[in-house]
Enzyme design. Structure first.
Site, PDB file in Angstrom:
ATOM      1  N   ASN A  10       0.881  -1.174   0.000  1.00  0.00           N
ATOM      2  CA  ASN A  10       0.000   0.000   0.000  1.00  0.00           C
ATOM      3  C   ASN A  10       0.916   1.219   0.000  1.00  0.00           C
ATOM      4  O   ASN A  10       1.540   1.525   1.012  1.00  0.00           O
ATOM      5  CB  ASN A  10      -0.881  -0.048   1.261  1.00  0.00           C
ATOM      6  CG  ASN A  10      -1.637   1.241   1.499  1.00  0.00           C
ATOM      7  OD1 ASN A  10      -1.756   2.083   0.606  1.00  0.00           O
ATOM      8  ND2 ASN A  10      -2.150   1.395   2.720  1.00  0.00           N
ATOM      9  N   HIS A  98      -9.222   1.169   5.137  1.00  0.00           N
ATOM     10  CA  HIS A  98      -7.916   1.306   5.787  1.00  0.00           C
ATOM     11  C   HIS A  98      -8.085   2.261   6.968  1.00  0.00           C
ATOM     12  O   HIS A  98      -8.866   3.207   6.905  1.00  0.00           O
ATOM     13  CB  HIS A  98      -6.879   1.851   4.792  1.00  0.00           C
ATOM     14  CG  HIS A  98      -5.501   1.861   5.366  1.00  0.00           C
ATOM     15  ND1 HIS A  98      -5.074   2.838   6.232  1.00  0.00           N
ATOM     16  CD2 HIS A  98      -4.467   0.988   5.239  1.00  0.00           C
ATOM     17  CE1 HIS A  98      -3.831   2.562   6.608  1.00  0.00           C
ATOM     18  NE2 HIS A  98      -3.441   1.449   6.022  1.00  0.00           N
TER      19      HIS A  98
END
Ligand code: PGA
Length: 250
Positions: A10, A98
């Site tokens: 990420n 997230h």
């Protein structure tokens, strides 16, 4: 049951076109050196790079994903990106919920669920992120918080094929701190159990660990029962740092 691991990077709000192309090129060439990869490899760059990097990674074993999507397919939502747009740009995965989205943008479990459903609806694999804050851990609420997030963020229609869950303790993200392997084992076993009440193929759902994963701790984290991969922030930005983590999934 053996579950094919997923090692996901990420990149958050990092990456410009030139340097990113170089990193993806290096990652692809590393992956090409392995005759038969034992895991899936994913990079979630900022939205501006999804199209370019997906084009570059086309036909290779490196997949590209989005970091977030809107719950709707299109419409008057200035600045937002739909799952269909990510798919159109060449993405095959999308993160949902997230902790930085939950915190910075106030995303609730219902928002995360709607986004994950949009991702699945656009034929992306949704990676639903969950995890407790330090305060919640210290007050003994970790399992309760994770259960609540898993139950209420899980998209309707979730299967082991279209959904991945990432356990990322908020206090471990970007801090260099990680839970003990016993703590990770406890949470992952708990998530597996929780999922078994919600899905028929819960045993095959990939459960990732995320939060300060790096080359030096990846092997011990990946060896924990019910850990089927990693979601990596800082250590995914450079292929030379990310590759040793990928190797633990091979
Ligand atoms: P980190 O981030 O590896 O830099 O701790 C993980 C994440 O936020 O996905």
């Amino acid at each position: 049951m053996s579950v094919r691991p997923l090692i996901a990077g990420n990149w958050k709000m990092n990456g410009l076109a030139g340097e990113s192309a170089g990193q993806i090129k290096a990652l692809i060439s590393k992956a090409n050196e392995v005759a038969s990869l034992g895991c899936d490899i994913l990079i979630c760059p900022p939205a501006t790079l999804v199209g370019q990097l997906a084009e570059q990674a086309k036909g290779t074993s490196v997949a590209i994903g989005g970091q977030d999507c809107h719950a709707h397919e299109k419409g008057a939502h200035t600045g937002d990106i739909s799952a269909a747009m990510l798919k159109d740009a060449g993405a095959s995965y999308c993160l949902a919920g997230h902790s930085e989205r939950r915190t910075d943008h106030g995303e609730s479990n219902a928002d995360v669920k709607a986004k994950a459903e949009a991702a699945i609806g656009a034929e992306l694999i949704a990676i639903v992120c969950v995890g407790e804050t330090l305060e919640q851990r210290e007050s003994g609420k970790t399992l309760e918080v994770v259960s609540d997030q898993v139950k209420n963020s899980l998209p309707d229609g979730a299967t082991a094929t279209n959904t991945v869950i990432a356990y990322e303790p908020v206090w471990a993200i970007g801090t260099g701190k990680t839970p003990t392997t016993e703590d990770v084992a406890e949470v992952h076993a708990h998530m597996r159990k929780e999922l078994s009440t919600l899905m028929s193929d819960a045993g095959s759902v990939r459960l990732l660990y995320g939060g300060s994963v790096k080359g030096s701790n990846a092997a011990e984290l990946m060896a924990v029962e019910h850990v089927n991969g990693a979601l990596v922030g800082g250590a995914s930005l450079k292929a030379e740092d990310f590759w040793p983590i990928v190797e633990t999934g091979l």
